[in-house]
Write a protein that holds these residues in place. Structure first.
Motif, PDB file in Angstrom:
ATOM      1  N   LEU A  80       0.850  -1.195   0.000  1.00 43.43           N
ATOM      2  CA  LEU A  80       0.000   0.000   0.000  1.00 43.43           C
ATOM      3  C   LEU A  80       0.887   1.247   0.000  1.00 43.43           C
ATOM      4  O   LEU A  80       1.783   1.372   0.833  1.00 43.43           O
ATOM      5  CB  LEU A  80      -0.890  -0.028   1.252  1.00 43.43           C
ATOM      6  N   ALA A  81       0.642   2.141  -0.952  1.00 48.85           N
ATOM      7  CA  ALA A  81       1.410   3.398  -1.013  1.00 48.85           C
ATOM      8  C   ALA A  81       0.734   4.437  -0.098  1.00 48.85           C
ATOM      9  O   ALA A  81      -0.444   4.286   0.245  1.00 48.85           O
ATOM     10  CB  ALA A  81       1.438   3.905  -2.448  1.00 48.85           C
ATOM     11  N   ALA A  82       1.478   5.475   0.251  1.00 50.57           N
ATOM     12  CA  ALA A  82       0.932   6.495   1.174  1.00 50.57           C
ATOM     13  C   ALA A  82      -0.379   7.110   0.657  1.00 50.57           C
ATOM     14  O   ALA A  82      -1.348   7.235   1.431  1.00 50.57           O
ATOM     15  CB  ALA A  82       1.976   7.562   1.438  1.00 50.57           C
ATOM     16  N   PRO A  83      -0.465   7.479  -0.649  1.00 48.43           N
ATOM     17  CA  PRO A  83      -1.747   8.031  -1.126  1.00 48.43           C
ATOM     18  C   PRO A  83      -2.889   7.017  -1.022  1.00 48.43           C
ATOM     19  O   PRO A  83      -4.035   7.387  -0.770  1.00 48.43           O
ATOM     20  CB  PRO A  83      -1.471   8.355  -2.607  1.00 48.43           C
ATOM     21  N   GLY A  84      -2.561   5.745  -1.185  1.00 47.72           N
ATOM     22  CA  GLY A  84      -3.566   4.694  -1.078  1.00 47.72           C
ATOM     23  C   GLY A  84      -4.081   4.576   0.337  1.00 47.72           C
ATOM     24  O   GLY A  84      -5.287   4.416   0.576  1.00 47.72           O
ATOM     25  N   ARG A  85      -3.165   4.650   1.303  1.00 48.17           N
ATOM     26  CA  ARG A  85      -3.575   4.557   2.713  1.00 48.17           C
ATOM     27  C   ARG A  85      -4.487   5.737   3.074  1.00 48.17           C
ATOM     28  O   ARG A  85      -5.520   5.563   3.727  1.00 48.17           O
ATOM     29  CB  ARG A  85      -2.340   4.531   3.625  1.00 48.17           C
ATOM     30  N   ALA A  86      -4.098   6.939   2.597  1.00 45.90           N
ATOM     31  CA  ALA A  86      -4.907   8.134   2.889  1.00 45.90           C
ATOM     32  C   ALA A  86      -6.294   8.012   2.249  1.00 45.90           C
ATOM     33  O   ALA A  86      -7.317   8.328   2.875  1.00 45.90           O
ATOM     34  CB  ALA A  86      -4.183   9.375   2.388  1.00 45.90           C
ATOM     35  N   ALA A  87      -6.316   7.521   0.992  1.00 48.45           N
ATOM     36  CA  ALA A  87      -7.595   7.371   0.283  1.00 48.45           C
ATOM     37  C   ALA A  87      -8.478   6.341   0.982  1.00 48.45           C
ATOM     38  O   ALA A  87      -9.704   6.512   1.080  1.00 48.45           O
ATOM     39  CB  ALA A  87      -7.345   6.951  -1.163  1.00 48.45           C
TER      40      ALA A  87
END
Lengths: 104, 182
Positions: free
Chosen positions: A75-82
């Motif tokens: 999981l990439a950081a933008p994915g975690r935030a989304a």
């Protein structure tokens, strides 16, 4: 009002994101493990991982372990935030607010 | 628009998959511990069968190596997965587990054969209990080893340590490999 993420909202992609989100940042899951956890088929899982990777939500690493190819999805950081926003949106709906999925 | 029912279903899905990921991490660490303890138990039983006068020293070594190995594996997995797998409480739990076992062994005046049956059954009791929280696989495995241990205790003669090397030692190794795939 929180928005739902149309990319994440698809059931299998939601399961993929939930599985990856349960791990510490920077830790990935092997394709076979993810397949077992989500109950998806090879082709279906591959296609949805590609969609998530195109959105920048996950990263895909391919390597050889011995002679066997191994694909790891993280999981990439933008994915975690989304994902966090998406879950907040779902909780808002449960609480009574009407939420419309956002465009990808 | 998404209604409440659909949202609730999605949240259930998330909760379910999160629980399964955590369970798979527990299974992963448990499988490594089972393989480690299985190999040590095989050695302990073989020494007990082949050179009974060294049995005490062999089992003491099994426990020391087992606890040390468990601490190392727990710390390694914790670093890798960020899971709270092994800490001071876990170490204390090990100490209490063995202290209670030794206490029962002493007040019961167990002979070598009784000890050979008691420790695996006592060990497996915790697998059965773990199954109530972490998945049925633990309980199935624990009950199977307990049943086979009792069969060996009642029906197997001098070769009982060899029986236990297979049932408990090899059983733990196979159980660990099976759990790794679960």
């Amino acid at each position: 009002m929180a928005e739902l993420d149309e990319i994440i909202h698809q059931p299998l992609r939601l399961r993929i994101m939930a599985a990856l989100n349960a791990l510490p940042a920077g830790t990935g899951l092997e394709f076979v493990r993810l397949k077992k956890l989500t109950g998806a088929t090879d082709g279906n899982l591959g296609a949805h991982i590609e969609t998530l990777a195109r959105a920048g939500y996950v990263t895909v690493d391919k390597a050889f372990v011995g002679k066997k190819p191994q694909t790891t999805v993280t999981l990439a950081a933008p994915g975690r935030a989304a994902f966090v926003r998406h879950v907040a949106g779902l909780q808002e709906i449960i609480a009574g607010a009407a939420v419309k999925p956002s465009d990808p | 628009m998404i209604d409440r029912l659909e949202a609730a279903r999605a949240l259930d899905d998330i909760e379910n998959i999160t629980r399964r990921v955590r369970q798979s991490q527990i299974y992963r660490l448990s499988s490594l511990l089972m393989i480690l303890w299985g190999a040590l138990v095989v050695l302990g039983n073989l020494v007990t069968y082949l050179t009974p006068i060294y049995a005490d020293k062999a089992w003491l070594s099994v426990y020391v190596l087992g606890i040390a190995g468990s601490v190392v594996l727990g710390a390694t997995e914790k670093a890798r997965w960020g899971m709270g797998s092994f800490d001071v409480r876990s170490l204390l739990a090990f100490v209490m587990f063995f202290a209670f076992g030794f206490f029962v062994e002493r007040i019961g005046h167990f002979g070598p054969r009784e000890m050979g049956a008691f420790w695996p059954i006592y060990f497996m009791l915790f697998y059965c209990l773990a199954g109530l929280w972490f998945g049925i696989a633990f309980t199935i495995f624990g009950l199977s080893v307990i049943a086979l241990t009792l069969i060996g205790y009642v029906f197997i003669g001098a070769a009982f340590p060899l029986w236990m090397a297979v049932v408990n030692g090899v059983g733990l190794i196979l159980g660990g490999l099976w759990m790794r795939r679960s």
